[in-house]
Design an enzyme around this catalytic site. Structure first.
Site, mmCIF file in Angstrom:
data_model
loop_
_atom_site.group_PDB
_atom_site.id
_atom_site.type_symbol
_atom_site.label_atom_id
_atom_site.label_comp_id
_atom_site.label_asym_id
_atom_site.label_seq_id
_atom_site.Cartn_x
_atom_site.Cartn_y
_atom_site.Cartn_z
ATOM 1 N N LYS A 83 50.855 -0.654 -13.358
ATOM 2 C CA LYS A 83 49.953 0.084 -12.459
ATOM 3 C C LYS A 83 49.214 1.138 -13.278
ATOM 4 O O LYS A 83 49.836 1.920 -14.016
ATOM 5 C CB LYS A 83 50.795 0.728 -11.349
ATOM 6 C CG LYS A 83 50.044 1.020 -10.074
ATOM 7 C CD LYS A 83 51.034 1.397 -8.976
ATOM 8 C CE LYS A 83 50.360 1.831 -7.717
ATOM 9 N NZ LYS A 83 51.321 2.347 -6.730
HETATM 10 O O1 G3P Z 1 51.837 3.826 -3.667
HETATM 11 C C1 G3P Z 1 50.530 4.185 -3.392
HETATM 12 C C2 G3P Z 1 50.282 4.602 -1.975
HETATM 13 O O2 G3P Z 1 50.742 3.638 -1.083
HETATM 14 C C3 G3P Z 1 50.700 6.010 -1.630
HETATM 15 O O3 G3P Z 1 50.652 6.265 -0.271
HETATM 16 O O4 G3P Z 1 51.333 7.657 1.672
HETATM 17 O O5 G3P Z 1 51.370 8.647 -0.636
HETATM 18 O O6 G3P Z 1 49.212 8.171 0.510
HETATM 19 P P1 G3P Z 1 50.641 7.770 0.347
#
Ligand code: G3P
Length: 215
Positions: A83
């Site tokens: 990633k």
């Molecule tokens: O892993 C990336 C993403 O899904 C993060 O989500 O909830 O931290 O905005 P969030």
């Protein structure tokens, strides 16, 4: 639509995997920090639970360092997807990984131009963050529609991995738009399964059955 679980919690991964619906796992540095384990140990444990793509994020900021770090991550298991953040140095690293057959997930995507460039660099997955756009009063799902249109226009095979999903609405709409994958925390996956009419219907069936079970 493939379903990935977005967590570094192996108990959650095991539970969701037992439900038979997990195709892969995404992690990020914040989720890894929350898990509080050595990163290699964490990723290795995940590879032993789920047989599918597992995103592990680099934390370097130059292409050379990302490349070195990503090569190390990819050496841990055949299912590792490196990633990489959506910055110019990240795209440069993606090009090198792609040339070597190493899969990549380009993360922190917030507009369709960025997604176009990531696809051109050869990204295996693009991760648009729908929830974080909604948080700043933009339409996260519109970004998924735009990327779907652009990728289909030009036949890019980069998979759209809808990320930052906050609830069942994101889940259902991503599927309707044709997102290739959604990644969601366990809490969201649990919400997606539940419906109050399923629960009350089951309760009623079981109560009625008690009346005749011993006849
Ligand atoms: O892993 C990336 C993403 O899904 C993060 O989500 O909830 O931290 O905005 P969030």
């Amino acid at each position: 639509m493939k379903i990935f679980i977005d967590t570094g919690d192996t108990t959650e991964i095991k539970e969701a995997n037992d439900w038979g619906l997990i195709d892969g796992v995404t992690t990020n540095p914040s989720l890894a920090a929350k898990a509080g384990k050595n990163f290699k140990q964490l990723i290795t444990e995940i590879t032993q639970i789920v047989d599918g793509p597992i995103s592990a994020e680099v934390v370097s900021l130059t292409a050379d360092e990302m490349y070195k770090e990503g090569k190390e991550l990819a050496s841990w298991h055949k299912n590792i997807v490196v990633k990489v953040p959506l910055i110019p140095e990240g795209l440069k690293a993606v090009k090198r990984f792609t040339a070597e057959g190493i899969k990549t997930n380009v993360t922190l995507c917030f507009n369709a131009n960025q997604a176009l460039l990531a696809a051109k660099a050869g990204a295996s997955y693009i991760s648009p963050f729908v929830g974080r756009l909604d948080d700043i009063s933009q339409d996260g799902l519109q970004l998924i529609r735009d990327i779907r249109l652009i990728y289909d226009n030009y036949g890019f095979d980069t998979e759209i991995l809808t990320a930052s999903a906050r609830g069942p609405y994101h889940f259902m709409e991503a599927a309707k738009i044709g997102s290739d994958v959604i990644t969601a925390p366990f809490s969201v996956i649990k919400q997606v399964i539940k419906h109050p009419l399923t629960d009350s219907g089951l309760k009623q069936f079981l109560e009625d059955w008690k009346k005749v079970a011993n006849l």
